[in-house]
Design an enzyme around this catalytic site. Structure first.
Site, short mmCIF file in Angstrom:
data_model
loop_
_atom_site.label_atom_id
_atom_site.label_comp_id
_atom_site.label_asym_id
_atom_site.label_seq_id
_atom_site.Cartn_x
_atom_site.Cartn_y
_atom_site.Cartn_z
N LYS A 156 0.75 -1.06 -0.06
CA LYS A 156 0.02 -0.02 -0.20
C LYS A 156 0.82 1.23 0.09
CE LYS A 156 -4.44 1.29 2.09
NZ LYS A 156 -5.28 1.46 0.98
N1 PXG Z 1 -7.71 -2.62 -2.63
C1 PXG Z 1 -7.23 -1.19 -2.56
C2 PXG Z 1 -6.22 -1.20 -4.02
C3 PXG Z 1 -7.28 -0.49 -1.60
O1 PXG Z 1 -6.50 0.73 -1.63
C4 PXG Z 1 -8.63 -2.26 -0.65
C5 PXG Z 1 -8.45 -3.07 -1.70
C6 PXG Z 1 -9.59 -2.59 0.63
O2 PXG Z 1 -8.41 -2.87 1.61
P1 PXG Z 1 -9.16 -2.66 3.34
O3 PXG Z 1 -8.05 -3.23 4.06
O4 PXG Z 1 -9.39 -1.27 3.55
O5 PXG Z 1 -10.18 -3.60 3.17
C7 PXG Z 1 -8.10 -0.86 -0.71
C8 PXG Z 1 -8.17 -0.03 0.60
C9 PXG Z 1 -9.42 6.16 0.76
C10 PXG Z 1 -9.48 4.97 1.21
O6 PXG Z 1 -9.12 7.05 1.41
C11 PXG Z 1 -8.88 3.71 0.43
C12 PXG Z 1 -8.90 2.39 1.01
C13 PXG Z 1 -8.93 2.54 2.43
C14 PXG Z 1 -9.52 3.26 3.15
C15 PXG Z 1 -9.34 4.61 2.62
O7 PXG Z 1 -9.63 6.12 -0.51
N2 PXG Z 1 -8.24 1.52 0.21
#
Ligand code: PXG
Length: 287
Positions: A152
């Protein structure tokens, strides 16, 4: 509401004064890692999992976080408390730090560890009720051998380019394929399908982020006796699925009822999606 207090390397700043150097490689090159977490009832959901993922992302880019996991967990706790948030969002950011104008990470010093506690912007409630419309985009997910989607990182251009395509097509989310043409994930969410009572989702080999919401939903489904299969999926599987939904910290569990103009199943949120959404809501309050 008073101005958010932002934690940077052990000190608290008002939002307006929370700044990093323009020479920080996080800004210059996207050289850093982050996490997005959520606060439910004053408590950060799956904090340990997010911290573990942050340290793994950092390890993968050879970035040493200048404090222990326990110290960072304590700092998150105190920053959430200072901001007196019972529902909200936590953004953890670790940058490579300020350096000279060159890629070499050895020329940087003082990585910035940042904790932001703020509100989260949700999709409109109607979308949770009626489901969302997504579109497959031309931008493929980063090739895992070029920049692993397991990291990430602060470079989200791959996802942003996909998001731009989705918006251009009148949708709020993009379905991204991988370099093999298989379903990968959406720009900030993982994807699930339901077919004949079986829950299906791409495995990590598809080149995706190992979502913490994804893992929670898999656990909930298995505990509820719903079989879960992780493996390769194609657009055909999406078009012919009975149900589809996305998972993410921001989106939680959101139904998808149309993809590329094809209604999925009956074109409305299905019973397994609804059930898992309810179970997820119960979990975040109980955990
Ligand atoms: N795929 C990608 C590419 C992400 O960035 C997820 C899946 C889901 O992962 P989690 O661990 O959250 O279930 C993500 C998570 C934002 C924001 O501000 C983006 C995410 C999480 C929280 C906030 O756009 N992405």
């Amino acid at each position: 509401m008073s101005s958010p207090k932002v934690w940077i390397n052990g000190k608290l700043f008002d939002k307006a004064d929370a700044k990093v150097s323009v020479y920080d490689h996080g800004l210059l090159y996207g050289d850093g890692v982050f996490e997005g977490l959520r606060i439910y009832g004053g408590k950060v959901f799956r904090l340990r999992e997010h911290i573990d993922r942050l340290y793994e992302s950092a390890r993968a880019i050879k970035l040493e976080i200048p404090l222990s996991k326990e110290e960072l967990i304590a700092a998150v706790g105190s920053t959430v408390q200072v901001n007196a948030k019972s529902q909200g969002y936590v953004r953890l950011v670790v940058t490579r730090g300020a350096g000279s104008l060159g890629l070499d990470p050895r020329k940087t010093s003082d990585p910035q560890v940042i904790i932001i506690v703020d509100d989260i912007s949700l999709y409109p409630p109607e979308l949770y009720e009626h489901g969302m419309d997504i579109v497959t985009v031309a931008t493929i997910r980063n090739h895992p051998d070029a920049l692993s989607p397991r990291i990430k990182s602060l470079n989200y251009l791959n996802n942003i380019l996909a998001k731009i395509e989705a918006i251009q097509a009148g949708c709020l989310e993009a379905l991204m394929l991988n370099h093999k043409g298989e379903i990968a994930e959406c720009t900030g969410d993982n994807i699930f399908l339901v077919k004949r009572g079986v829950l299906k989702t791409p495995s990590l080999e598809a080149g995706i982020l190992e979502g913490i919401t994804r893992n929670s939903v898999i656990e909930l489904a298995r505990a509820a006796g719903i079989p879960v299969v992780e493996g390769p999926l194609t657009r055909h599987d999406v078009y012919t699925a009975d149900e589809c939904f996305l998972t993410g910290t921001a989106a939680e569990v959101i139904p998808v009822v149309k993809c590329d103009g094809r209604p999925i199943g009956l074109g409305k949120p299905g019973p397994i999606t609804r059930q898992l959404r309810e179970r997820f809501h119960a979990l975040v309050l109980a955990d």
